[in-house]
Design a protein around this motif. Structure first.
Motif, short mmCIF file in Angstrom:
data_model
loop_
_atom_site.label_atom_id
_atom_site.label_comp_id
_atom_site.label_asym_id
_atom_site.label_seq_id
_atom_site.Cartn_x
_atom_site.Cartn_y
_atom_site.Cartn_z
N ASP A 70 1.66 2.29 -1.81
CA ASP A 70 2.68 3.24 -1.37
C ASP A 70 3.17 2.86 0.02
N PRO A 71 4.40 3.25 0.37
CA PRO A 71 4.99 2.85 1.66
C PRO A 71 4.19 3.30 2.88
N TRP A 72 3.60 4.49 2.81
CA TRP A 72 2.87 5.00 3.97
C TRP A 72 1.69 4.10 4.31
N HIS A 73 0.90 3.71 3.30
CA HIS A 73 -0.24 2.83 3.55
C HIS A 73 0.21 1.42 3.91
N THR A 74 1.31 0.97 3.33
CA THR A 74 1.83 -0.35 3.68
C THR A 74 2.19 -0.40 5.17
N GLU A 75 2.84 0.63 5.67
CA GLU A 75 3.18 0.69 7.09
C GLU A 75 1.93 0.83 7.95
N GLY A 109 -7.44 16.08 -2.96
CA GLY A 109 -6.22 16.29 -3.72
C GLY A 109 -4.98 15.74 -3.06
N LEU A 110 -5.03 15.44 -1.75
CA LEU A 110 -3.88 14.92 -1.03
C LEU A 110 -3.85 13.40 -0.98
N GLU A 111 -4.76 12.75 -1.70
CA GLU A 111 -4.71 11.29 -1.79
C GLU A 111 -3.45 10.85 -2.52
N PRO A 112 -2.97 9.61 -2.29
CA PRO A 112 -1.80 9.13 -3.01
C PRO A 112 -2.01 9.09 -4.52
N ALA A 113 -0.92 9.22 -5.24
CA ALA A 113 -1.00 9.28 -6.70
C ALA A 113 -1.62 8.02 -7.29
N ASP A 114 -1.36 6.85 -6.67
CA ASP A 114 -1.91 5.63 -7.26
C ASP A 114 -3.42 5.57 -7.12
N LEU A 115 -3.96 6.09 -6.03
CA LEU A 115 -5.42 6.13 -5.88
C LEU A 115 -6.03 7.11 -6.88
N ALA A 158 -5.47 13.08 8.52
CA ALA A 158 -4.43 14.01 8.07
C ALA A 158 -3.66 13.45 6.90
N GLY A 159 -3.45 12.14 6.89
CA GLY A 159 -2.71 11.52 5.80
C GLY A 159 -1.22 11.66 5.96
N GLU A 160 -0.51 11.34 4.89
CA GLU A 160 0.95 11.30 4.93
C GLU A 160 1.58 12.68 4.99
N HIS A 161 0.97 13.67 4.39
CA HIS A 161 1.65 14.94 4.14
C HIS A 161 1.24 16.07 5.07
N ALA A 179 -9.74 -1.02 0.97
CA ALA A 179 -8.59 -0.19 0.69
C ALA A 179 -7.61 -0.16 1.86
N ALA A 180 -7.94 -0.84 2.92
CA ALA A 180 -7.07 -0.96 4.10
C ALA A 180 -6.89 0.36 4.82
#
Length: 303
Positions: free
Chosen positions: A131-136, A221-227, A162-165, A300-301
């Motif tokens: 996902d773009p957030w983790h890529t950045e 539950g706030l983890e990215p959908a791909d994970l 906190a994560g992306e959201h 997982a970077a």
């Protein structure tokens, strides 16, 4: 929070590996996330000991108080050597993020040492965030480390809490403070140009049906959908797996909602079949996988 005075050292073939070994009963091994160390589990260790378990919490090679690598290595092999040294297998492996990858690697490569597996924020070593957030975030890690900006790197590292959201004020400030302290201890021991000697276990997805022990995948539950999709796949493709969600938190449910995380973990442990007797001197399995990963880095970077 367990400190350096509590740890012991296992003289591996390539330097001393630090670990906490406390309590008594069936062994539960806690495998920390990337860049931190055994103290990451400060909200789980007392609960597990009070519930009658022996808790073994190692510092992965290149992390915390453990030695760095001077030759190619795999974290799964380090863990297997430690469990044999402690006569502590088969054990339940509980790993978050990088630690979850170590757990799945170990059950694939050294199944005789593993009684059950619990992952969190991880699937197998084949998974990569896209996902773009983790890529950045990965790019920010690289920029700050390349510039020797440790404070900037630490700022990026704790963004995962906190994560992306969510904004940082949505989480208990004690969590990023502690993670920052632990990560500083590890990252300060490394340089951007040091050799990367980690050998990764590869092609793990096709091997999931080989995992013959119970597997529990716990995720925020706030983890990215791909994970979340990857951990669902893990739970679905092993013969005895299930996935659980801790709602309202991201990558570190063990820290943000420890009571809920601990309840899921203890419920899983209590539901396991009776533990077989530990066996020392178990045979080593042949090495699989090729290529190096970054010493001290999370597969997982993130954290």
């Amino acid at each position: 929070m367990n400190g350096a005075a509590d740890i012991r050292f296992f003289p591996s073939s390539d330097g001393d590996l630090a670990h906490l070994d406390t309590g008594s009963g069936d062994p539960v091994v806690l495998l920390h996330a990337g860049y931190v160390d055994h103290r990451f589990w400060y909200r789980q260790i007392p609960a597990l000991v009070a519930a009658g378990y022996r808790v073994i919490a190692p510092d992965a090679r290149g992390h915390g108080f453990s030695a760095h690598a001077s030759e190619p290595f795999r974290w799964a092999d380090d863990l297997a050597a430690l469990l044999r040294h402690l006569d502590a297998g088969p054990a339940v492996l509980v790993g978050l993020s990088m630690g979850g990858v170590i757990a799945t690697d170990t059950v694939l490569e050294h199944p005789e040492l593993v009684r059950a597996v619990v992952t969190c924020g991880a699937a197998t070593g084949d998974f990569r965030y896209a996902d773009p957030w983790h890529t950045e975030l990965r790019a920010e890690y690289a920029r700050t480390l390349g510039a020797g900006d440790i404070e900037g790197w630490l700022d990026a590292f704790v963004k995962v809490v906190a994560g992306e959201h969510r904004t940082p004020d949505a989480v208990d400030p004690e969590i990023p403070r502690r993670l920052r302290e632990l990560a500083l201890h590890t990252i300060s021991q490394h340089t951007p140009d040091e050799p990367d000697r980690l050998v990764r276990v590869t092609d793990s997805w096709p091997r999931l049906p080989e995992i013959g022990v119970p597997v529990l995948a716990i995720n925020g539950g706030l983890e990215p959908a791909d994970l979340l999709a990857a951990t669902d796949r893990l739970a679905r493709e092993v013969p005895n797996g299930r996935a659980e969600i801790v709602e309202g938190v991201g990558h570190y449910p063990n820290l943000e909602k420890p009571e809920e995380f601990n309840a899921l973990l203890l419920g899983f442990l209590r539901g396991l079949p009776a533990s077989p007797s530990p066996s020392a001197g178990l045979r080593r399995r042949p090495v699989r996988g090729a290529g190096n990963g970054a010493t001290g880095h999370d597969g997982a970077a993130v954290g």
